[in-house]
Structures are given as C-alpha cells and as structure tokens.
Design a protein around this motif. Structure first.
Motif: not given
Length: 115
Positions: A76-77, A83-92, A94-97, A99-105
């Motif tokens: 996903m990184w 494919y996600i060029k705006p830095a703030k959107l990409r950071a958000f 990746l942060f959401a991903i 959170v989801v991966l840590l919730a899975y763990l």
C-alpha cells in the motif's frame, strides 16, 4: 545518505525481500490450511479448536498475520506513493492504512491468544 522513514525495510532491496518472504509465509499458511481441510474427514468445531489450541499453530498463525501486515504495508505504501500525488492526502491515506493494519493486528492477537 537520505533514509526514507516510511518504508518498512531500510531500502528498496529489503522491501523487495520482505514482500517476497511474507508472500512465501502466507502461501505456506494457506497450503497448510487447505491441506488440513482436505485431509480432515469430518471437520467439527472441536477438531478446529484443537488445531488452533496448539502453540505451534498459534505461532504459525501469528507469523502469517505479521506477514499479511508487512505485505500490506509495503504494497500500500508503494501504491500510495505512485498514485496519490498530494502529500497531505497521501499522508492521511497511509495513516488510515496504518490504523487499519494495527487494528487487524490487535484483533488477531486477542482472538488467537485470548481463547
């Protein structure tokens, strides 16, 4: 030398090796489960619970879970940085991903070791 803090490994080569190794662990886990399902004449809750009660199976399942997380994060990184060029959107994203991966763990560990 510039280091990228967002990658799981320290370089592209290490990410390549991690993603391939995690894929092999996931393949081994899936093949084991399919083999177990095919060779079990009658699958009941007791036999399924007995399989996952052993420490070896719990460790193998935890290793497979970590492999899914590593594989998912690196993949996903790579997709997000391509494919996600705006830095703030990409950071958000990746942060959401994360959170989801840590919730899975957390869910996987509680389910696996909480029984």
């Amino acid at each position: 030398m510039v280091k990228n803090a967002a990658t799981f490994g320290r370089s592209g080569v290490q990410d390549f090796v991690l993603i391939r190794a995690s894929a092999l662990v996931m393949l081994a886990y899936v093949l084991f489960l399919v083999g177990y399902l095919v060779t079990s004449p009658s699958l009941t809750f007791d036999t399924w619970q007995g399989l996952f009660a052993s420490v070896g199976m719990k460790v193998f399942t935890l290793l497979a879970l970590f492999s899914v997380l590593i594989h998912g994060w690196i993949g996903m990184w790579q997709v997000a940085t391509d494919y996600i060029k705006p830095a703030k959107l990409r950071a958000f994203v990746l942060f959401a991903i994360n959170v989801v991966l840590l919730a899975y763990l957390a869910t996987g560990v509680v389910i696996l070791w909480g029984v």
